[in-house]
Motif scaffolding. Structure first.
Motif, mmCIF file in Angstrom:
data_model
loop_
_atom_site.group_PDB
_atom_site.id
_atom_site.type_symbol
_atom_site.label_atom_id
_atom_site.label_comp_id
_atom_site.label_asym_id
_atom_site.label_seq_id
_atom_site.Cartn_x
_atom_site.Cartn_y
_atom_site.Cartn_z
ATOM 1 N N GLY A 181 0.797 -1.211 0.000
ATOM 2 C CA GLY A 181 0.000 0.000 0.000
ATOM 3 C C GLY A 181 0.836 1.270 0.000
ATOM 4 O O GLY A 181 2.065 1.243 -0.021
ATOM 5 N N LEU A 182 0.146 2.393 0.037
ATOM 6 C CA LEU A 182 0.802 3.692 0.034
ATOM 7 C C LEU A 182 1.570 3.896 1.339
ATOM 8 O O LEU A 182 1.047 3.671 2.423
ATOM 9 C CB LEU A 182 -0.231 4.813 -0.136
ATOM 10 C CG LEU A 182 0.314 6.245 -0.087
ATOM 11 C CD1 LEU A 182 1.223 6.513 -1.278
ATOM 12 C CD2 LEU A 182 -0.831 7.247 -0.061
ATOM 13 N N GLN A 188 10.711 4.183 -5.515
ATOM 14 C CA GLN A 188 10.267 4.357 -6.904
ATOM 15 C C GLN A 188 10.836 3.244 -7.787
ATOM 16 O O GLN A 188 10.120 2.677 -8.624
ATOM 17 C CB GLN A 188 10.717 5.718 -7.420
ATOM 18 C CG GLN A 188 10.349 5.992 -8.874
ATOM 19 C CD GLN A 188 10.792 7.372 -9.329
ATOM 20 O OE1 GLN A 188 10.253 8.382 -8.897
ATOM 21 N NE2 GLN A 188 11.783 7.432 -10.198
ATOM 22 N N ALA A 189 12.114 2.932 -7.582
ATOM 23 C CA ALA A 189 12.751 1.877 -8.377
ATOM 24 C C ALA A 189 12.114 0.523 -8.132
ATOM 25 O O ALA A 189 12.092 -0.342 -9.018
ATOM 26 C CB ALA A 189 14.238 1.822 -8.065
ATOM 27 N N ALA A 190 11.590 0.334 -6.914
ATOM 28 C CA ALA A 190 10.944 -0.931 -6.561
ATOM 29 C C ALA A 190 9.458 -0.954 -6.916
ATOM 30 O O ALA A 190 8.769 -1.950 -6.665
ATOM 31 C CB ALA A 190 11.123 -1.202 -5.070
ATOM 32 N N GLY A 191 8.976 0.144 -7.486
ATOM 33 C CA GLY A 191 7.563 0.225 -7.837
ATOM 34 C C GLY A 191 6.645 0.328 -6.636
ATOM 35 O O GLY A 191 5.492 -0.091 -6.691
ATOM 36 N N PHE A 208 2.405 9.256 9.975
ATOM 37 C CA PHE A 208 3.324 8.604 9.056
ATOM 38 C C PHE A 208 3.639 7.175 9.487
ATOM 39 O O PHE A 208 3.600 6.846 10.671
ATOM 40 C CB PHE A 208 4.624 9.415 8.975
ATOM 41 C CG PHE A 208 4.420 10.826 8.508
ATOM 42 C CD1 PHE A 208 4.534 11.155 7.170
ATOM 43 C CD2 PHE A 208 4.063 11.836 9.411
ATOM 44 C CE1 PHE A 208 4.317 12.451 6.732
ATOM 45 C CE2 PHE A 208 3.848 13.132 8.987
ATOM 46 C CZ PHE A 208 3.972 13.435 7.640
ATOM 47 N N ASP A 209 3.982 6.356 8.482
ATOM 48 C CA ASP A 209 4.444 4.995 8.761
ATOM 49 C C ASP A 209 5.850 5.007 9.338
ATOM 50 O O ASP A 209 6.217 4.134 10.126
ATOM 51 C CB ASP A 209 4.466 4.157 7.472
ATOM 52 C CG ASP A 209 3.077 3.965 6.888
ATOM 53 O OD1 ASP A 209 2.296 3.215 7.495
ATOM 54 O OD2 ASP A 209 2.790 4.569 5.844
ATOM 55 N N LEU A 210 6.623 6.015 8.938
ATOM 56 C CA LEU A 210 8.008 6.096 9.393
ATOM 57 C C LEU A 210 8.464 7.544 9.448
ATOM 58 O O LEU A 210 8.190 8.323 8.528
ATOM 59 C CB LEU A 210 8.932 5.303 8.458
ATOM 60 C CG LEU A 210 10.410 5.303 8.835
ATOM 61 C CD1 LEU A 210 10.997 3.898 8.735
ATOM 62 C CD2 LEU A 210 11.211 6.249 7.932
ATOM 63 N N ALA A 219 4.578 5.756 -2.660
ATOM 64 C CA ALA A 219 4.902 6.382 -1.375
ATOM 65 C C ALA A 219 4.718 7.886 -1.466
ATOM 66 O O ALA A 219 4.845 8.481 -2.538
ATOM 67 C CB ALA A 219 6.336 6.057 -0.973
ATOM 68 N N GLN A 220 4.409 8.468 -0.319
ATOM 69 C CA GLN A 220 4.355 9.924 -0.199
ATOM 70 C C GLN A 220 5.450 10.331 0.770
ATOM 71 O O GLN A 220 5.383 10.007 1.957
ATOM 72 C CB GLN A 220 2.989 10.390 0.299
ATOM 73 C CG GLN A 220 2.871 11.915 0.375
ATOM 74 C CD GLN A 220 1.452 12.364 0.668
ATOM 75 O OE1 GLN A 220 0.497 11.622 0.484
ATOM 76 N NE2 GLN A 220 1.312 13.603 1.138
#
Length: 280
Positions: free
Chosen positions: A112-113, A135-138, A182-184, A141-142
């Motif tokens: 997920g996002l 991004q490289a891993a597809g 945030f997640d992190l 993310a925000q």
């Protein structure tokens, strides 16, 4: 009068106290060649420099001999495989901080996002490294990056634009102007004690990005105190800190109520990052 050859110019630089690698990189910069062209210097060791290049190289060497970071002189620094533009408005990204990025990416192995916050972004190194990797891993993310310095944010925005990476930037003293959860949250805050004798060697870098009170932990205390109200359930707070601060940072995290509190080693085997998960 003949101008020095590449070999002679490099030898003269070393008499100023420069390391050979620094001298080579400065000579390549003066010649308008990329840092990856060191083999060119070996193949052209007897080539004479033009007067313009010789004078420019000498000036660059004097700056380096005075203690100015190489990255400021050449205007860039590689971090996590990204070429970042840096100058005196921001700290020079250190290889040790890649430990924080690696740990952040490990914790973000979710679906997920992803909502990620970089506190004290400086050149944008951490935020951009995470954004590029996801991004490289597809992985959607925000990424949000915060700094209290408008000058630092200008550098970070320019790096993001040049690298084609999407990051939201906020001018804020830590979390004051930040909304949402945030997640992190990752941060490489100032953590050097204000009277630390090692500061003399960092005189060319912005002091406000280096020091944090008498014991170097003032900003880390504030971040740990405020972070829970900006973390999603199960979110992580990861912090870089000084070589001798891991125990104290872990204690601060535990006292605030974080679980799974732990530290990670840098390239030299030193506990360089500590963090925990928020489960109120």
């Amino acid at each position: 009068m003949n101008q020095p050859t590449c070999t002679q110019a490099l030898a003269a630089a070393q008499t100023l106290g420069l390391e050979r690698l620094d001298a080579q990189l400065l000579l390549l910069h003066a010649l308008g060649k990329p840092a990856s062209a060191r083999a060119w210097l070996l193949a052209h060791d007897t080539d004479e420099l033009t007067l313009e290049v010789a004078q420019a190289f000498r000036a660059l060497c004097i700056r380096r001999a005075s203690g100015e970071p190489l990255a400021y002189i050449v205007g860039s620094k590689e971090f996590f495989g990204l070429a970042l533009q840096v100058d005196g408005r921001v700290l020079v990204p250190r290889p040790d901080t890649e430990t924080l990025v690696d740990w952040s990416l490990e914790r973000l192995q979710l679906s997920g996002l992803l909502q990620v916050l970089d506190l004290g972004t400086g050149s944008g190194a951490i935020a951009l490294a995470i954004a590029h990797s996801l991004q490289a891993a597809g992985r959607p993310a925000q990424i949000t990056a915060v700094d209290s310095s408008t000058d630092a944010l200008d550098v970070a925005r320019d790096n993001a634009a040049r690298l084609g990476l999407t990051v939201d930037f906020i001018e804020s003293g830590w979390l004051k102007q930040v909304t949402g959860r945030f997640d992190l949250i990752a941060s490489n805050p100032p953590y050097i004690a204000s009277a630390d004798p090692h500061l003399a060697a960092l005189a060319h870098e912005p002091l406000q990005a280096l020091t944090a009170g008498a014991d170097g932990l003032d900003d880390i205390r504030q971040i740990i105190k405020e972070a829970p109200s900006h973390l999603l359930l199960g979110g992580w707070l990861l912090l870089e800190h000084g070589y001798d601060q891991a125990d104290r940072v872990r204690n601060l995290l535990t006292q605030r109520g974080f679980s799974q509190v732990q530290s990670r080693l840098d390239l030299a085997g030193i506990e360089r990052c500590s963090g925990g998960q928020w489960h109120p």
